[in-house]
Design an enzyme around this catalytic site. Structure first.
Site, mmCIF file in Angstrom:
data_model
loop_
_atom_site.group_PDB
_atom_site.id
_atom_site.type_symbol
_atom_site.label_atom_id
_atom_site.label_comp_id
_atom_site.label_asym_id
_atom_site.label_seq_id
_atom_site.Cartn_x
_atom_site.Cartn_y
_atom_site.Cartn_z
ATOM 1 N N HIS A 137 0.842 -1.190 0.000
ATOM 2 C CA HIS A 137 0.000 0.000 0.000
ATOM 3 C C HIS A 137 0.874 1.236 0.000
ATOM 4 O O HIS A 137 1.719 1.399 0.871
ATOM 5 C CB HIS A 137 -0.906 -0.009 1.233
ATOM 6 C CG HIS A 137 -2.039 0.937 1.104
ATOM 7 N ND1 HIS A 137 -1.883 2.294 1.217
ATOM 8 C CD2 HIS A 137 -3.344 0.729 0.844
ATOM 9 C CE1 HIS A 137 -3.053 2.876 1.047
ATOM 10 N NE2 HIS A 137 -3.949 1.953 0.813
ATOM 11 N N LYS A 542 -15.380 4.390 -6.823
ATOM 12 C CA LYS A 542 -14.896 5.579 -7.539
ATOM 13 C C LYS A 542 -15.755 5.860 -8.764
ATOM 14 O O LYS A 542 -15.996 7.013 -9.125
ATOM 15 C CB LYS A 542 -13.429 5.372 -7.954
ATOM 16 C CG LYS A 542 -12.811 6.577 -8.662
ATOM 17 C CD LYS A 542 -11.305 6.482 -8.698
ATOM 18 C CE LYS A 542 -10.849 5.436 -9.680
ATOM 19 N NZ LYS A 542 -10.934 5.927 -11.075
#
Length: 875
Positions: A137, A542
């Site tokens: 990440h 998104k």
């Protein structure tokens, strides 16, 4: 204020005081006073008693920017340590155990009351298949060096809690804390260079070494105890309800730095690490197991040795050393493996099992059930390969590779064919005994890389690999394409090939795609286990906002459950959740219990994002709690699934989703100023420059749709607007209330776990959002013509808060969870200066071209890391 809050504040005060002493020693009293002034100004600003903070930060000299940022970043890290320590250990004797510790025993009692028999309960628990997939990440910027120091600080907090410490011992603890905090302060907390995929994989292995290695056997001891107390039955030795996989070094989707060579290196490093960790265990056990009495079965292995257990363990130790040496040598280039090198997990487990059974047979069960049992549990859970490595690649890369191959063979371009022709070709070639590729075929670089990855998969031991995940899958041919490429590489064993459905349209199409795939002749026969399907949370949110995305994910799972049941195929759903609500994150226990009925079925696979791995699994005690929550939730969802939603609930959810996506896209897609506002008001542009992970922050070209989900979420989180997590809900819920559906919404929240969890997560993110902070970024960074858009978005945030308060009947968000509220308030003291400083740094950075290693850019990176640490579920 509760006693637990008071003790947390005392710890935070102590750690802050010691950090202050360290800062004073390096920078002097005047600088420390400046830090204190900034902190007090931040408190006054939050109370609405002044606006000194922005001007104070604006006046900071260039050389003060980095140490000020570092000071507040370290304050936040220390506050996090104190909070995590409290969550694990702080409990008075008259207080109940924390929920995480009680959850399994209480669930087993409920299951028995619901009519589940002892044998059935024990059998189901032992068969649970929970896979936690560790992913890299970009926002996990904490260095391993610092994480180890933070763990040591937590250990000293535990030491000072011993009630029988004499004053001299208490002083020693304080000195050790002072030294550790000084070490942390004088250690650079951020990387100057972008980590490689191998660096990220090593970080994942470090979490196993320092936390999960201890947490897993401890967790399984408690599971065994709870099961025995409830049923009189034991957890079998071969049972590993929770196992670990990884994407670090295997996820090449959009990351050109993850090559076939990198995947090979990471697989070897995992084998080296596993051998090294087990060698430490075996050395300890060999010292402990000095007993002479042994069973006949053990004697057959070691003869008449005076120390039979040590003799058997020495054989295993020699093979582990050979394995470690071979893995290390192989990192430099392929090496032949001698017969001593361990390849089969049974060869690791069997000697430990034999020692265990012999000790029990000879009346030494109390010894068998000590550290030996822990090592045995580790061997079953982690094995010789530590984690199973998944491989992930975009469907388009496979289509391009096949197009080059079919073009070379004179068959035309695969990418130009329709779905039926593709399937016909792929099925024919999968059955064909001759190779598809001629030996002299010289592919282009991208195709060569796809084929090289497939060859690495074919060469690796089956137990070292997990699934091959196809991102942006949209058709049955996408799965067959990977199967054919793997066959061409020489893979003869079955491997799970997993379509990942990500966008709203793909989620809606997941059912028909799987219906087509499972209906193909011969496909089901080649499965050799459950059909795995991955549900994407980040891109769908998104694309459409969380209202519509959450409902699309739910419906897709329902359809997949139905289709697999009709085809008599077992289903394994793989949840691609992020750490944030905007990427499908949130409390795992509630999320699992909110899945559609029948979708869990004893199996659960989910990603664990880098920055959440540290908070959920970085300390053994916290890791145990989270393992308990996963296990209990999967068991409950399997044996006590929620009822299907009522038709009226479904109808309203359809309407909420439609209203939500319209409102979300109306802002994000239809407003021509939105992209420009996003880029000006958040650090999105700067995030791409900072060394925050091995993967590029953008796909190749385009606007918002080209952004990866992580920087999209991360940019909004840094400014505290948190827009992706709530935008759309305010309109959807307000419209429902205007239609007079308040009672129906209340009923859904009360009776439907899916809807309740959505509202709870929405409330949590709204409690962390802060319009005042977001406005401060606008005032410093945004052109005047775009300011009305920012004001409009903050109005929508306020509307979201009001509608959720109305729905929950509270005066304050999270009023039902005062401890969480207290944690947020405590961190705001240190977050506020970091936000204001970040806005100042962004303004200065944009007014001139700053070098990446300049104090200004370094300070900016520290604020990014600090805000991420302060908000936890960041991106």
């Amino acid at each position: 204020m509760s006693d637990i809050d008071q003790r947390l504040r005392e710890d935070v005060h102590l750690l802050g005081e010691l950090l202050g002493e360290t800062i004073r020693q390096q920078h002097g009293e005047a600088f420390l006073q400046k830090i204190e002034d900034i902190r007090h100004s931040a408190k006054a600003d939050r109370r609405g008693e002044g606006e000194q903070l922005s001007s104070t930060l604006g006046d900071l000299a260039e050389e003060d920017l980095l140490p000020v940022a570092r000071a507040f970043n370290q304050f936040l890290n220390l506050a996090n340590i104190a909070e995590q320590y409290q969550l694990i250990h702080r409990r008075d004797t008259d207080q109940p155990e924390p929920f995480e510790a009680r959850v399994l025993p209480e669930l087993l009692a409920r299951l028995k009351a619901a009519g589940h028999g002892n044998d059935a309960l024990a059998r189901q628990l032992a068969r649970l298949d929970i896979q936690l997939v560790l992913t890299a990440h970009p926002t996990e910027v904490a260095r391993r060096t610092l994480i180890q120091k933070y763990d040591a600080i937590a250990a000293q907090l535990a030491a000072q809690d011993h009630r029988d410490l004499i004053p001299a011992e208490r002083q020693q603890v304080r000195e050790r804390l002072r030294r550790l905090i000084a070490e942390a302060w004088h250690t650079e907390e951020i990387r100057r260079t972008r980590p490689t995929p191998v660096d990220e994989a090593k970080w994942g292995f470090a979490v196993i070494e320092h936390s999960l290695w201890q947490a897993v056997p401890n967790h399984l001891r408690k599971v065994d105890k709870a099961l025995f107390e409830a049923t009189g039955l034991r957890l079998p030795l071969e049972s590993a309800p929770v196992r670990f996989a990884s994407w670090m070094g295997g996820d090449r989707d959009g990351n050109p730095n993850v090559t076939a060579a990198v995947t090979r290196e990471v697989l070897l490093l995992a084998r080296w690490m596993a051998a090294d960790l087990f060698l430490r265990d075996i050395d300890y056990l060999a010292a402990e197991l000095s007993m002479q009495q042994a069973s006949g079965a053990l004697r057959e292995q070691v003869g008449d040795s005076a120390e039979p257990y040590r003799a058997l363990l020495k054989q295993l130790r020699d093979r582990l050393r050979a394995t470690r040496a071979w893995a290390h040598a192989s990192l430099a280039g392929p090496q032949p493996a001698s017969a001593a090198v361990l390849v089969d997990n049974r060869d690791l487990i069997a000697p430990l099992e034999l020692c265990y059974q012999s000790l029990h047979a000879c009346g030494m069960g109390v010894i068998a059930d000590g550290p030996l049992l822990d090592s045995l549990r580790r061997a079953v859970t982690f094995g010789l390969f530590l984690v199973r490595l998944d491989v992930r690649q975009d469907a388009a890369r496979h289509r391009d590779a096949l197009s080059e191959i079919t073009d070379y063979l004179g068959l035309g371009r695969y990418a130009d064919w329709d779905e039926e022709r593709r399937i016909e070709f792929l099925q024919h070639e999968l059955k064909n005994r001759r190779p598809l590729l001629p030996a002299h075929f010289k592919p282009a670089a991208e195709t060569a890389e796809v084929l090289a990855t497939c060859r690495e998969i074919a060469a690796a031991p089956a137990a070292s690999l997990g699934s091959y995940v196809i991102s942006m899958a949209g058709a049955a041919s996408d799965v067959l394409a990977v199967q054919l490429l793997l066959k061409e590489a020489g893979l003869t064993r079955p491997m799970r090939v997993v379509p990942l459905f990500e966008t709203l349209a793909d989620l809606d199409n997941a059912g028909p795609v799987m219906e087509r795939l499972l209906g193909l002749p011969g496909y089901r026969a080649g499965l050799h286990g459950p059909q795995e399907v991955m549900i994407g949370y980040s891109d769908s949110a998104k694309d459409a906002g969380t209202t519509a995305a959450a409902w699309a994910q739910y419906r897709a799972q329902e359809n997949l459950v139905r289709i697999c049941r009709e085809h008599q195929v077992e289903l394994l759903l793989f949840h691609g959740r992020g750490g944030t609500v905007g990427r499908g994150g949130g409390p795992a226990h509630a999320a699992i219990l909110s899945q559609p009925p029948g979708s869990v079925g004893g199996r659960f696979r989910t990603t664990e994002q880098g920055e959440m791995i540290r908070f959920k699994f970085g300390l053994p005690g916290i890791a145990e709690q989270n393992l308990n929550l996963y296990l209990a939730a999967v068991l409950e969802a399997t044996l006590l699934p929620p009822p299907p939603p009522e038709p009226a609930w479904r109808a309203l959810m359809d309407q909420l989703a439609a209203d939500g996506v319209k409102a979300y896209r109306g802002v994000v897609r239809d407003n021509p100023e939105f992209v420009e506002y996003f880029r000006q008001s958040t650090p999105e542009q700067e995030l791409g420059r900072l060394p925050l992970g091995s993967r590029p922050a953008k796909r190749r070209a385009g606007g918002i749709e080209s952004l990866r989900a992580i920087p999209w979420i991360f940019g909004w989180t840094q400014t505290r607007l948190m827009l992706p997590a709530w935008l759309g809900w305010e309109t959807a819920l307000s419209n429902a209330l205007a239609r007079g559906q308040a009672d129906l919404l209340a009923q859904m929240r009360e009776q439907w776990p899916f809807f309740r969890t959505r509202i709870d997560m929405l409330e949590m993110v709204l409690a962390k959002a802060d319009a005042q902070i977001a406005e401060a970024y606008d005032q410093r960074l945004v052109q005047p013509r775009l300011l009305p858009l920012g004001a409009h978005l903050r109005d929508l945030l306020s509307q979201s808060c009001q509608v959720v308060l109305g729905l929950t009947g509270q005066q304050v968000l999270l009023a039902h969870s005062p401890e969480t509220l207290e944690f947020i308030r405590l961190r705001n003291t240190y977050l506020d200066p970091l936000h204001r400083l970040q806005a100042e740094l962004l303004a200065r950075s944009r007014s001139r071209e700053a070098a990446l290693d300049s104090p200004l850019e370094q300070a900016l990176l520290v604020t990014v890391a600090g805000i991420a640490a302060g908000l936890r579920n960041t991106g």
